[in-house]
Design an enzyme around this catalytic site. Structure first.
Site, PDB file in Angstrom:
ATOM      1  CG  HIS A  17      15.028 -43.475   8.836  1.00 58.99           C
ATOM      2  ND1 HIS A  17      14.701 -44.799   8.672  1.00 58.99           N
ATOM      3  CD2 HIS A  17      16.287 -43.468   9.335  1.00 58.99           C
ATOM      4  CE1 HIS A  17      15.718 -45.553   9.046  1.00 58.99           C
ATOM      5  NE2 HIS A  17      16.687 -44.781   9.459  1.00 58.99           N
ATOM      6  CE  LYS A  41      25.056 -50.780   8.670  1.00 60.35           C
ATOM      7  NZ  LYS A  41      24.228 -49.606   8.959  1.00 60.35           N
ATOM      8  NE  ARG A  90      18.424 -44.427  16.406  1.00 64.50           N
ATOM      9  CZ  ARG A  90      18.621 -45.445  15.595  1.00 64.50           C
ATOM     10  NH1 ARG A  90      17.630 -46.235  15.293  1.00 64.50           N
ATOM     11  NH2 ARG A  90      19.808 -45.668  15.091  1.00 64.50           N
ATOM     12  CB  SER A 128      15.925 -50.223   9.955  1.00 64.13           C
ATOM     13  OG  SER A 128      15.815 -48.911   9.474  1.00 64.13           O
TER      14      SER A 128
HETATM   15  P1  ADP Z   1      22.643 -46.769   9.578  1.00 61.81           P
HETATM   16  O1  ADP Z   1      23.323 -45.434   9.605  1.00 61.81           O
HETATM   17  O2  ADP Z   1      23.108 -47.715  10.637  1.00 61.81           O
HETATM   18  O3  ADP Z   1      22.482 -47.379   8.243  1.00 61.81           O
HETATM   19  P2  ADP Z   1      19.927 -46.017   9.475  1.00 61.81           P
HETATM   20  O4  ADP Z   1      19.903 -46.077   8.030  1.00 61.81           O
HETATM   21  O5  ADP Z   1      18.842 -46.712  10.201  1.00 61.81           O
HETATM   22  O6  ADP Z   1      21.211 -46.476  10.125  1.00 61.81           O
HETATM   23  O7  ADP Z   1      19.876 -44.525   9.964  1.00 61.81           O
HETATM   24  C1  ADP Z   1      20.336 -43.416   9.273  1.00 61.81           C
HETATM   25  C2  ADP Z   1      20.223 -42.204  10.157  1.00 61.81           C
HETATM   26  O8  ADP Z   1      18.929 -42.098  10.693  1.00 61.81           O
HETATM   27  C3  ADP Z   1      21.164 -42.232  11.360  1.00 61.81           C
HETATM   28  O9  ADP Z   1      21.636 -40.915  11.573  1.00 61.81           O
HETATM   29  C4  ADP Z   1      20.286 -42.648  12.499  1.00 61.81           C
HETATM   30  O10 ADP Z   1      20.745 -42.149  13.732  1.00 61.81           O
HETATM   31  C5  ADP Z   1      18.999 -41.973  12.095  1.00 61.81           C
HETATM   32  N1  ADP Z   1      17.849 -42.628  12.693  1.00 61.81           N
HETATM   33  C6  ADP Z   1      17.506 -43.922  12.596  1.00 61.81           C
HETATM   34  N2  ADP Z   1      16.382 -44.176  13.281  1.00 61.81           N
HETATM   35  C7  ADP Z   1      15.997 -42.992  13.825  1.00 61.81           C
HETATM   36  C8  ADP Z   1      14.916 -42.587  14.685  1.00 61.81           C
HETATM   37  N3  ADP Z   1      14.014 -43.466  15.114  1.00 61.81           N
HETATM   38  N4  ADP Z   1      14.853 -41.287  15.039  1.00 61.81           N
HETATM   39  C9  ADP Z   1      15.782 -40.416  14.628  1.00 61.81           C
HETATM   40  N5  ADP Z   1      16.832 -40.727  13.841  1.00 61.81           N
HETATM   41  C10 ADP Z   1      16.940 -41.994  13.455  1.00 61.81           C
END
Ligand code: ADP
Length: 159
Positions: A17, A41, A90, A128
């Protein structure tokens, strides 16, 4: 001023992130990290804990602000005068969901564009949920999350 929103649950925030947030600051004048209060969630960290955790993780980055939101992402973007939603992509598995979300958000508000940044190779497989699994079993989180985040995970799982 070009403003972008980086939305997510950040439960917890990972280096993947942070990589997307930092790269966004090189493109946009201001980056608003939007922390979703998604009741559907079940989060490990409460919303205020996630706000504090993300705030300390982005402390070294310029022109980044952190805010929680519930409701529609496009409304949050508009309230922050953002023209762009940034999502990290990803593996192929992210694509279908993100493709759908981008089109639905465009339908809700045609003035807000979704921009995708490719995940950096070293974070391609970082999520996460994987971090939480490793933390539960006491694995080493170095290189996966910020030190401040690792400390919060440790405290949370001990408590
Ligand atoms: P969600 O949208 O399921 O709540 P997250 O909060 O983990 O998921 O992710 C928010 C954003 O960060 C999404 O666009 C996700 O694709 C991106 N993201 C999560 N992990 C990574 C990573 N390791 N590398 C790049 N982008 C990521």
């Amino acid at each position: 001023m070009a403003v972008a929103v980086c939305p997510g649950s950040f439960d917890p925030i990972t280096l993947g992130h942070l990589d997307i947030i930092e790269r966004s600051t090189y493109i946009y004048d201001k980056v608003v990290v939007g922390i979703a209060d998604n009741q559907a969630k079940r989060a490990l960290f409460a919303l205020d804990e996630r706000v504090a955790m993300v705030t300390e993780a982005v402390a070294g980055l310029r022109n980044v602000v952190v805010a929680a939101f519930d409701g529609l992402l496009v409304e949050f973007a508009k309230a922050n005068e953002a023209q762009v939603i940034i999502k990290g992509l990803r593996a192929i598995s992210d694509f279908e969901h993100e493709f759908q979300m981008a089109h639905l958000n465009k339908k809700l508000d045609g003035s807000v564009e979704t921009v995708f940044l490719m995940a950096s190779p070293e974070y391609m497989f970082l999520s996460s949920s994987a971090v939480k699994e490793i933390a539960v079993f006491g694995g080493d989180l170095a290189g996966l999350v910020a030190e401040t985040t690792a400390a919060r995970l440790e405290r949370k799982l001990q408590g």
